[in-house]
Design a protein around this motif. Structure first.
Motif, PDB file in Angstrom:
ATOM      1  N   HIS A   1       0.845  -1.199   0.000  1.00 55.69           N
ATOM      2  CA  HIS A   1       0.000   0.000   0.000  1.00 55.69           C
ATOM      3  C   HIS A   1       0.883   1.254   0.000  1.00 55.69           C
ATOM      4  O   HIS A   1       0.677   2.162  -0.798  1.00 55.69           O
ATOM      5  N   ALA A   2       1.845   1.295   0.921  1.00 56.49           N
ATOM      6  CA  ALA A   2       2.727   2.465   1.020  1.00 56.49           C
ATOM      7  C   ALA A   2       3.552   2.614  -0.244  1.00 56.49           C
ATOM      8  O   ALA A   2       3.697   3.725  -0.780  1.00 56.49           O
ATOM      9  N   SER A   3       4.078   1.523  -0.746  1.00 52.13           N
ATOM     10  CA  SER A   3       4.906   1.572  -1.943  1.00 52.13           C
ATOM     11  C   SER A   3       4.118   2.077  -3.147  1.00 52.13           C
ATOM     12  O   SER A   3       4.579   2.970  -3.878  1.00 52.13           O
ATOM     13  N   ASN A   4       2.940   1.544  -3.357  1.00 57.51           N
ATOM     14  CA  ASN A   4       2.130   1.948  -4.503  1.00 57.51           C
ATOM     15  C   ASN A   4       1.682   3.403  -4.399  1.00 57.51           C
ATOM     16  O   ASN A   4       1.719   4.144  -5.385  1.00 57.51           O
TER      17      ASN A   4
ATOM     18  N   ALA B   1      -0.882   9.782   0.295  1.00 58.68           N
ATOM     19  CA  ALA B   1      -0.005   8.613   0.454  1.00 58.68           C
ATOM     20  C   ALA B   1       0.309   8.355   1.926  1.00 58.68           C
ATOM     21  O   ALA B   1       0.303   7.208   2.380  1.00 58.68           O
ATOM     22  N   ALA B   2       0.563   9.423   2.677  1.00 60.60           N
ATOM     23  CA  ALA B   2       0.853   9.276   4.106  1.00 60.60           C
ATOM     24  C   ALA B   2      -0.378   8.784   4.872  1.00 60.60           C
ATOM     25  O   ALA B   2      -0.267   7.948   5.778  1.00 60.60           O
TER      26      ALA B   2
ATOM     27  N   VAL C   1       6.091   0.200   6.556  1.00 62.16           N
ATOM     28  CA  VAL C   1       5.503   1.324   5.828  1.00 62.16           C
ATOM     29  C   VAL C   1       6.595   2.268   5.327  1.00 62.16           C
ATOM     30  O   VAL C   1       6.573   2.701   4.169  1.00 62.16           O
ATOM     31  N   ALA C   2       7.556   2.584   6.171  1.00 60.75           N
ATOM     32  CA  ALA C   2       8.639   3.501   5.771  1.00 60.75           C
ATOM     33  C   ALA C   2       9.452   2.908   4.624  1.00 60.75           C
ATOM     34  O   ALA C   2       9.785   3.617   3.660  1.00 60.75           O
ATOM     35  N   PHE C   3       9.750   1.627   4.695  1.00 58.87           N
ATOM     36  CA  PHE C   3      10.521   0.985   3.628  1.00 58.87           C
ATOM     37  C   PHE C   3       9.705   0.966   2.332  1.00 58.87           C
ATOM     38  O   PHE C   3      10.219   1.256   1.254  1.00 58.87           O
ATOM     39  N   GLY C   4       8.429   0.620   2.444  1.00 56.73           N
ATOM     40  CA  GLY C   4       7.563   0.608   1.266  1.00 56.73           C
ATOM     41  C   GLY C   4       7.451   1.979   0.630  1.00 56.73           C
ATOM     42  O   GLY C   4       7.515   2.119  -0.598  1.00 56.73           O
ATOM     43  N   ALA C   5       7.300   3.009   1.458  1.00 60.51           N
ATOM     44  CA  ALA C   5       7.215   4.377   0.938  1.00 60.51           C
ATOM     45  C   ALA C   5       8.504   4.762   0.220  1.00 60.51           C
ATOM     46  O   ALA C   5       8.475   5.379  -0.852  1.00 60.51           O
TER      47      ALA C   5
END
Length: 181
Positions: A111-114, A141-142, A159-163
């Motif tokens: 989710h975060a990455s996309n 996104a956040a 989440v941080a890594f995906g973002a």
């Protein structure tokens, strides 16, 4: 590494603990993909206003490819790293609010990455024309990314890594679009 994982778990418990059952439906809605369809239609309209149809189709293909890569990478990492989601971690389950859960593994958040891919990509392509757009996109996104922590399906580092992965991919794809144009 253990210290980092402990801090990640503590932050998850804090952020997840801020929740209240009366807000759970809101965060479930925020994390859901169907809720955002009107938002995507508005973004498509901005793309349509900014680019001719041939370029728009080209950009939409790049968005589809970028999100597919972002999503598939997350799946590879989830299986490869095999870090249990918080809602599957027996040590944490008794300490946290369980709202919903997903598959067994959660590193990293697709989710975060996309979302950060789309936010970064569109900001780089249209941010100079629509100066307000990057603020809206990164807030969105956040918000979606935080919903994953609130619901207890991802650790903050997931989440941080995906973002980060999504944002980095957005830069690669935006530069490809600029070079090909």
């Amino acid at each position: 590494m253990n210290g980092l994982i402990e801090k990640d778990q503590e932050l998850l418990l804090f952020l997840n603990g801020l929740g209240n059952s009366s807000f759970d439906p809101f965060w479930l809605m925020i994390t859901g993909k169907w809720f955002w369809i009107p938002f995507y239609i508005i973004l498509l309209y901005f793309l349509y206003k900014r680019f001719p149809v041939k370029k728009l189709i080209f950009i939409l293909i790049f968005i589809a490819i970028g999100i597919t890569i972002s999503d598939q990478l997350a799946g590879i990492f989830k299986v490869g790293v095999a870090r249990l989601r918080p809602c599957h971690n027996e040590l944490l389950m008794a300490k946290m609010r369980l709202v919903t859960c997903g598959g067994p593994y959660g590193f990293y958040s697709s989710h975060a990455s996309n979302c950060f891919f789309l936010a970064g990509f569109l900001s780089m392509l249209m941010g100079s024309r629509y100066r307000f757009l990057p603020y809206i996109l990164f807030f969105w996104a956040a918000l979606v990314s935080y919903s994953r922590i609130y619901l207890g399906v991802h650790f903050p580092l997931d989440v941080a890594f995906g973002a980060t992965v999504g944002f980095l991919l957005s830069g690669v794809f935006a530069n490809l679009v600029r070079k090909i144009r």
